[in-house]
Scaffold this active site. Sequence first.
Site, PDB file in Angstrom:
ATOM      1  N   SER A 124       0.904  -1.265  -0.218  1.00 25.16           N
ATOM      2  CA  SER A 124      -0.130  -0.124   0.066  1.00 25.16           C
ATOM      3  C   SER A 124       0.966   1.563   0.057  1.00 25.16           C
ATOM      4  CB  SER A 124      -1.110  -0.063   0.975  1.00 25.16           C
ATOM      5  OG  SER A 124      -2.027  -1.260   0.951  1.00 25.16           O
ATOM      6  N   ASP A 171      -6.088   0.276   4.359  1.00 21.22           N
ATOM      7  CA  ASP A 171      -4.712   0.620   4.211  1.00 21.22           C
ATOM      8  C   ASP A 171      -4.527   2.060   4.899  1.00 21.22           C
ATOM      9  OD1 ASP A 171      -4.631  -1.712   2.946  1.00 21.22           O
ATOM     10  OD2 ASP A 171      -4.570  -0.965   0.783  1.00 21.22           O
ATOM     11  N   TYR A 221     -12.325 -10.073  -7.632  1.00 24.12           N
ATOM     12  CA  TYR A 221     -12.574  -9.381  -6.553  1.00 24.12           C
ATOM     13  C   TYR A 221     -14.186  -9.099  -6.440  1.00 24.12           C
ATOM     14  CZ  TYR A 221     -12.974  -5.495  -3.061  1.00 24.12           C
ATOM     15  OH  TYR A 221     -13.269  -4.686  -2.156  1.00 24.12           O
TER      16      TYR A 221
END
Length: 380
Positions: A124, A171, A221
């Site tokens: 990230s 994140d 996803y």
Amino acid sequence: MSLKSTIHSAFEKHFGGDGIFYASAGRINLIGEHTDYNGGFVFPGAIDKVIMAEIRPNGTDKVRLYSIGFDEEVTFGLNEEDAPSQQWARYVFGVCRETIKRGFVVKGFDAVFDGNVPLGAGLSSSAALESCFAFALNDLFNNNTIEKFELAKIGQSTEHNYCGVNCGIMDQFASVFGKKDHLIRLDCRSLEYEYFPIVLNGYKLVLVDSVVKHELVDSPYNKRRESCERVAKRLGLETLRDATMEMLDAAKSDISAEDYSRAKFVIEEKERVLDVCDALGRGDIETVGKMMYATHNGLSKDYEVSCEELDYLNDIARECGVTGSRIMGGGFGGCTINLVSDEVYPKFIETVTAKFAEKYGHAPKIYDVVVSDGARRIEE
């Protein structure tokens, strides 16, 4: 030359004089994968790999920004129509705009940034960049009146509105709230959080980067998310957060085998996060490791987001006696995160490097990481 020295040298060259240094960290997630959008728990921490910037107000309504990594300087205004074309600069522009949209102050500034967060390794770096500048704008122009959660949301909204990524909050949260030697259990439904000390005497956290990212035709996803939403709806729940295996088994005949497998992983993973938190509290590192292997198995077999290379890295970890190992991140490439005892470490690094290179034609990248502080101003 240190990261700070490199940045200051570029700052002097491009803008002259001195600014103030800020940094924010990349992150790991020890356990709790694909649980965020299911209302569950995640267990991240900031690491000792950062994005750092030297920043100084310039008395104008323009931002002058130089990226050492891209070797490019960009100037932009602070209105919506001033968005830069360079993708890397849009992260900083987005943070400025999201801060302004919330009624806070942003004025023109000069900045140089660089970092040592490995790109493409699932750590990230973009959240670290956003959090670094959000923290800096809060400190420079707003007397630190923006709450930390709002700083994380500024970064998340930047991803949504300026970078085209519909990410969760984890994140940016980890990058802003990170605390040395602590992981953070974040409840993704209530956004309540708790710090847990992580004492790894005799152990290291090691990332093994496969340097592989499989391009996928459809969006796995989104498909996983849709599976979970279908099962939650069938169970009469908003998310799988409150689902149990008993509830899932009772409804098994009404849902597809694929949807069952996806939901099974999420329900089990929710419990693993809580078990790992308890184990860390007892200093029971072996149980933490077992849960990591169980997560990898679930991600590979039930959620089907692994790939051959990541499964191979996991197999080598088992063979070498690594305490815990699993995929970290969305899957289909990237890293495994490994909990490695000091005794096993040399053999593991040597073995995983040689075997992976022999099988796939390139060595993996190895990153030792230490759980560290998140966004901060760097004093002299």
